[in-house]
Design a protein around this motif. Structure first.
Motif, PDB file in Angstrom:
ATOM      1  N   ILE A 114       0.852  -1.193   0.000  1.00 35.57           N
ATOM      2  CA  ILE A 114       0.000   0.000   0.000  1.00 35.57           C
ATOM      3  C   ILE A 114       0.886   1.241   0.000  1.00 35.57           C
ATOM      4  O   ILE A 114       1.592   1.520   0.969  1.00 35.57           O
ATOM      5  N   LYS A 115       0.849   1.970  -1.099  1.00 31.32           N
ATOM      6  CA  LYS A 115       1.666   3.174  -1.236  1.00 31.32           C
ATOM      7  C   LYS A 115       0.752   4.392  -1.378  1.00 31.32           C
ATOM      8  O   LYS A 115      -0.318   4.318  -1.957  1.00 31.32           O
ATOM      9  N   TYR A 116       1.235   5.502  -0.853  1.00 34.93           N
ATOM     10  CA  TYR A 116       0.521   6.781  -0.940  1.00 34.93           C
ATOM     11  C   TYR A 116      -0.947   6.641  -0.515  1.00 34.93           C
ATOM     12  O   TYR A 116      -1.876   6.843  -1.309  1.00 34.93           O
ATOM     13  N   PRO A 117      -1.206   6.294   0.744  1.00 36.30           N
ATOM     14  CA  PRO A 117      -2.595   6.107   1.200  1.00 36.30           C
ATOM     15  C   PRO A 117      -3.433   7.373   1.086  1.00 36.30           C
ATOM     16  O   PRO A 117      -4.638   7.293   0.852  1.00 36.30           O
ATOM     17  N   GLY A 118      -2.800   8.543   1.251  1.00 34.81           N
ATOM     18  CA  GLY A 118      -3.551   9.797   1.140  1.00 34.81           C
ATOM     19  C   GLY A 118      -4.157   9.968  -0.240  1.00 34.81           C
ATOM     20  O   GLY A 118      -5.336  10.318  -0.382  1.00 34.81           O
ATOM     21  N   GLN A 119      -3.347   9.716  -1.275  1.00 31.78           N
ATOM     22  CA  GLN A 119      -3.856   9.817  -2.642  1.00 31.78           C
ATOM     23  C   GLN A 119      -4.934   8.776  -2.908  1.00 31.78           C
ATOM     24  O   GLN A 119      -5.928   9.045  -3.590  1.00 31.78           O
ATOM     25  N   ILE A 121      -7.019   7.501  -0.764  1.00 32.45           N
ATOM     26  CA  ILE A 121      -8.262   7.905  -0.098  1.00 32.45           C
ATOM     27  C   ILE A 121      -8.940   9.018  -0.885  1.00 32.45           C
ATOM     28  O   ILE A 121     -10.155   8.992  -1.106  1.00 32.45           O
ATOM     29  N   ASN A 122      -8.167   9.997  -1.327  1.00 32.77           N
ATOM     30  CA  ASN A 122      -8.732  11.119  -2.084  1.00 32.77           C
ATOM     31  C   ASN A 122      -9.427  10.654  -3.360  1.00 32.77           C
ATOM     32  O   ASN A 122     -10.440  11.215  -3.781  1.00 32.77           O
ATOM     33  N   SER A 123      -8.864   9.633  -4.012  1.00 34.00           N
ATOM     34  CA  SER A 123      -9.397   9.158  -5.294  1.00 34.00           C
ATOM     35  C   SER A 123     -10.386   8.010  -5.139  1.00 34.00           C
ATOM     36  O   SER A 123     -10.797   7.416  -6.134  1.00 34.00           O
ATOM     37  N   ASN A 124     -10.728   7.667  -3.876  1.00 29.44           N
ATOM     38  CA  ASN A 124     -11.648   6.538  -3.623  1.00 29.44           C
ATOM     39  C   ASN A 124     -11.169   5.263  -4.314  1.00 29.44           C
ATOM     40  O   ASN A 124     -11.948   4.528  -4.929  1.00 29.44           O
ATOM     41  N   LEU A 125      -9.873   5.020  -4.209  1.00 25.47           N
ATOM     42  CA  LEU A 125      -9.263   3.881  -4.895  1.00 25.47           C
ATOM     43  C   LEU A 125      -9.733   2.558  -4.299  1.00 25.47           C
ATOM     44  O   LEU A 125      -9.811   2.396  -3.088  1.00 25.47           O
ATOM     45  N   SER A 126     -10.051   1.611  -5.179  1.00 25.83           N
ATOM     46  CA  SER A 126     -10.340   0.234  -4.768  1.00 25.83           C
ATOM     47  C   SER A 126      -9.297  -0.668  -5.415  1.00 25.83           C
ATOM     48  O   SER A 126      -9.078  -0.599  -6.621  1.00 25.83           O
ATOM     49  N   GLN A 127      -8.666  -1.491  -4.620  1.00 24.93           N
ATOM     50  CA  GLN A 127      -7.571  -2.314  -5.118  1.00 24.93           C
ATOM     51  C   GLN A 127      -7.574  -3.668  -4.419  1.00 24.93           C
ATOM     52  O   GLN A 127      -7.846  -3.767  -3.222  1.00 24.93           O
ATOM     53  N   THR A 128      -7.279  -4.712  -5.193  1.00 30.05           N
ATOM     54  CA  THR A 128      -7.216  -6.065  -4.636  1.00 30.05           C
ATOM     55  C   THR A 128      -5.837  -6.652  -4.904  1.00 30.05           C
ATOM     56  O   THR A 128      -5.317  -6.530  -6.011  1.00 30.05           O
ATOM     57  N   PHE A 129      -5.240  -7.248  -3.896  1.00 25.48           N
ATOM     58  CA  PHE A 129      -3.966  -7.937  -4.086  1.00 25.48           C
ATOM     59  C   PHE A 129      -3.910  -9.119  -3.122  1.00 25.48           C
ATOM     60  O   PHE A 129      -4.762  -9.273  -2.240  1.00 25.48           O
ATOM     61  N   ILE A 140      -6.533  -9.440  -0.155  1.00 24.20           N
ATOM     62  CA  ILE A 140      -6.648  -8.173   0.573  1.00 24.20           C
ATOM     63  C   ILE A 140      -7.326  -7.145  -0.326  1.00 24.20           C
ATOM     64  O   ILE A 140      -6.869  -6.887  -1.444  1.00 24.20           O
ATOM     65  N   PHE A 141      -8.408  -6.581   0.185  1.00 26.86           N
ATOM     66  CA  PHE A 141      -9.171  -5.575  -0.554  1.00 26.86           C
ATOM     67  C   PHE A 141      -9.003  -4.223   0.130  1.00 26.86           C
ATOM     68  O   PHE A 141      -9.344  -4.063   1.306  1.00 26.86           O
ATOM     69  N   PHE A 142      -8.456  -3.264  -0.609  1.00 30.29           N
ATOM     70  CA  PHE A 142      -8.235  -1.902  -0.101  1.00 30.29           C
ATOM     71  C   PHE A 142      -9.283  -0.983  -0.720  1.00 30.29           C
ATOM     72  O   PHE A 142      -9.487  -0.993  -1.933  1.00 30.29           O
ATOM     73  N   ARG A 143      -9.929  -0.181   0.124  1.00 28.65           N
ATOM     74  CA  ARG A 143     -10.919   0.756  -0.383  1.00 28.65           C
ATOM     75  C   ARG A 143     -10.771   2.107   0.295  1.00 28.65           C
ATOM     76  O   ARG A 143     -10.911   2.233   1.516  1.00 28.65           O
ATOM     77  N   ALA A 151      -9.433   4.919   4.939  1.00 30.37           N
ATOM     78  CA  ALA A 151      -9.519   3.756   4.053  1.00 30.37           C
ATOM     79  C   ALA A 151      -9.724   2.508   4.896  1.00 30.37           C
ATOM     80  O   ALA A 151      -9.229   2.420   6.017  1.00 30.37           O
ATOM     81  N   GLN A 152     -10.447   1.556   4.336  1.00 21.96           N
ATOM     82  CA  GLN A 152     -10.661   0.285   5.008  1.00 21.96           C
ATOM     83  C   GLN A 152      -9.870  -0.796   4.267  1.00 21.96           C
ATOM     84  O   GLN A 152      -9.817  -0.810   3.040  1.00 21.96           O
ATOM     85  N   ILE A 153      -9.277  -1.702   5.010  1.00 24.27           N
ATOM     86  CA  ILE A 153      -8.509  -2.810   4.432  1.00 24.27           C
ATOM     87  C   ILE A 153      -9.115  -4.109   4.953  1.00 24.27           C
ATOM     88  O   ILE A 153      -9.116  -4.367   6.158  1.00 24.27           O
ATOM     89  N   TYR A 154      -9.642  -4.902   4.035  1.00 24.19           N
ATOM     90  CA  TYR A 154     -10.317  -6.152   4.379  1.00 24.19           C
ATOM     91  C   TYR A 154      -9.415  -7.339   4.040  1.00 24.19           C
ATOM     92  O   TYR A 154      -8.866  -7.413   2.942  1.00 24.19           O
ATOM     93  N   PHE A 155      -9.282  -8.258   4.961  1.00 26.55           N
ATOM     94  CA  PHE A 155      -8.506  -9.485   4.751  1.00 26.55           C
ATOM     95  C   PHE A 155      -9.492 -10.651   4.584  1.00 26.55           C
ATOM     96  O   PHE A 155     -10.334 -10.875   5.451  1.00 26.55           O
ATOM     97  N   ARG A 156      -9.337 -11.376   3.477  1.00 28.16           N
ATOM     98  CA  ARG A 156     -10.159 -12.571   3.265  1.00 28.16           C
ATOM     99  C   ARG A 156      -9.231 -13.776   3.187  1.00 28.16           C
ATOM    100  O   ARG A 156      -8.371 -13.862   2.315  1.00 28.16           O
TER     101      ARG A 156
END
Length: 386
Positions: A114-119, A121-129, A140-143, A151-156
């Motif tokens: 997870i890089k640049y969390p501020g950016q 959050i600002n862009s409402n980024l959703s990412q899965t890795f 891991i789902f980042f939103r 931002a919320q980080i979900y672990f499945r």
């Protein structure tokens, strides 16, 4: 000032200026309009705006409480971070996973992806890795949620799914080995059994024809001889396709050259083979897999491509061997083919992909109508430990 008194005074001024220049009437009208706007803004718009802001804050607070409650009840780990990447909240499952309280820690100490969390959050980024933690596999789902400023980080936990995939892969490899061994056995049986019997029958027929030349027409022997020779040649082709002996005896390069020459002679499509010397020797299963994929691809070229030439290349790419097959044919719409599963099956695309993946490789195909087809298969070099 009482609005009612102000309005009376304005009327008095209107009576005073009634006999004067029309400019005063315009000024009076403008003042009256401004007064009405002021009244509306002060007693209607501003209170409504204040009520809206209060309701929004109240709703946001309720949402935060609900999200926090939901996070605590979630059976999977959940983390919440601010714009600086600091963990501001974690549920009990996350604390159990990491074995400590996480509030106040930097997320990069746990997840370097997870890089640049501020950016984000600002862009409402959703990412899965995907990540492996404590011998478990997690999706891991980042939103990023800009409205909530975090931002919320979900672990499945997908360990069971991963293990199932590994088992399937292992079964696929075992199946490929079994199929190749069975091909080899059948090819040997055909060559040593039926093939030798046909050759012996041909030899005895030749002896018999020399003894009975004067008694039987020579044409009868010739017809039988031609049929035997045709059967022997067909049997050789079947045996070769099942398990090309040249692949075991000499290696992959001569086998590919022989295969390409056979395709060119049978189809009048000009073929080119380029084989770069590899620094690491491929094992038998890898060579067989590359040969089978080439065989399937050339079969597609002769049946579907309408090409005038094709090329087969084996090169070394870092720590991998790379097979590249291309043609200048009509190509096809790959997305359209994917929707027609029967068409994919007839072209053997799934089979080629599964063969590559069964030895830890990667299969890629690029094509479009009237642009030809490009196939690349990349497999890692194996060491003794692997």
């Amino acid at each position: 000032m009482n609005p009612g008194n102000l309005y009376k005074e304005l009327l008095d001024y209107a009576r005073i200026f009634r006999e004067f220049n029309p400019v005063y009437y315009s000024a009076f009208t403008l003042i009256l309009i401004s007064f009405v706007v002021y009244i509306l803004y002060t007693y209607v718009i501003i209170p409504s705006r204040i009520t809206y802001i209060k309701e929004k804050r109240k709703l946001k607070a309720e949402n935060l409480k609900l999200m926090a409650l939901f996070a605590q009840l979630d059976p999977d780990p959940i983390l919440r971070i601010n714009r600086e990447g600091i963990i501001i909240q974690s549920n009990q499952v996350a604390e159990s996973l990491f074995g400590k309280k996480l509030e106040g820690e930097n997320i990069h100490c746990i997840l370097t992806t997870i890089k640049y969390p501020g950016q984000a959050i600002n862009s409402n980024l959703s990412q899965t890795f995907f990540l492996r933690l404590f011998n478990r596999h997690y999706c891991i789902f980042f939103r990023g949620i800009s409205e909530m400023n975090f931002a919320q980080i979900y672990f499945r936990d997908i360990t069971e799914q991963k293990n199932y995939e590994e088992k399937l892969k292992s079964y696929s490899v075992h199946l490929q080995h079994s199929i190749e061994e069975e091909r080899k056995r059948i090819a040997k049986e055909l060559h040593d059994g039926i093939g030798q019997n046909l050759s012996l029958a041909k030899f005895k027929l030749q002896l018999l024809s020399s003894k009975l030349k004067s008694e039987l027409p020579n044409t009868d022997f010739k017809e039988v001889k031609v049929l035997l020779e045709k059967s022997i040649n067909e049997l050789k082709d079947i045996s070769y396709n099942l398990k090309p002996g040249i692949l075991d005896e000499i290696g992959l390069e001569p086998a590919l050259i022989s295969l390409c020459n056979s395709v060119s002679l049978a189809s009048s499509i000009q073929g080119h083979v380029q084989f770069e010397e590899l620094k690491v020797k491929l094992d038998n299963m890898q060579e067989t897999t590359l040969y089978r994929i080439t065989q399937e691809a050339l079969n597609n070229i002769t049946k579907h491509s309408g090409a005038s030439e094709f090329s087969v290349r084996i090169i070394q790419d870092n720590e991998n061997a790379r097979l590249i097959i291309s043609d200048n044919g009509v190509g096809f719409d790959l997305e359209d083919i994917k929707l027609k599963s029967s068409k994919i099956k007839s072209m053997g695309l799934t089979s080629m992909k599964e063969r590559a993946e069964s030895i830890g490789g990667h299969f890629e195909i690029e094509t479009s109508p009237r642009e030809g087809t490009f196939i690349a298969v990349e497999i890692p070099f194996r060491t003794g430990e692997q």
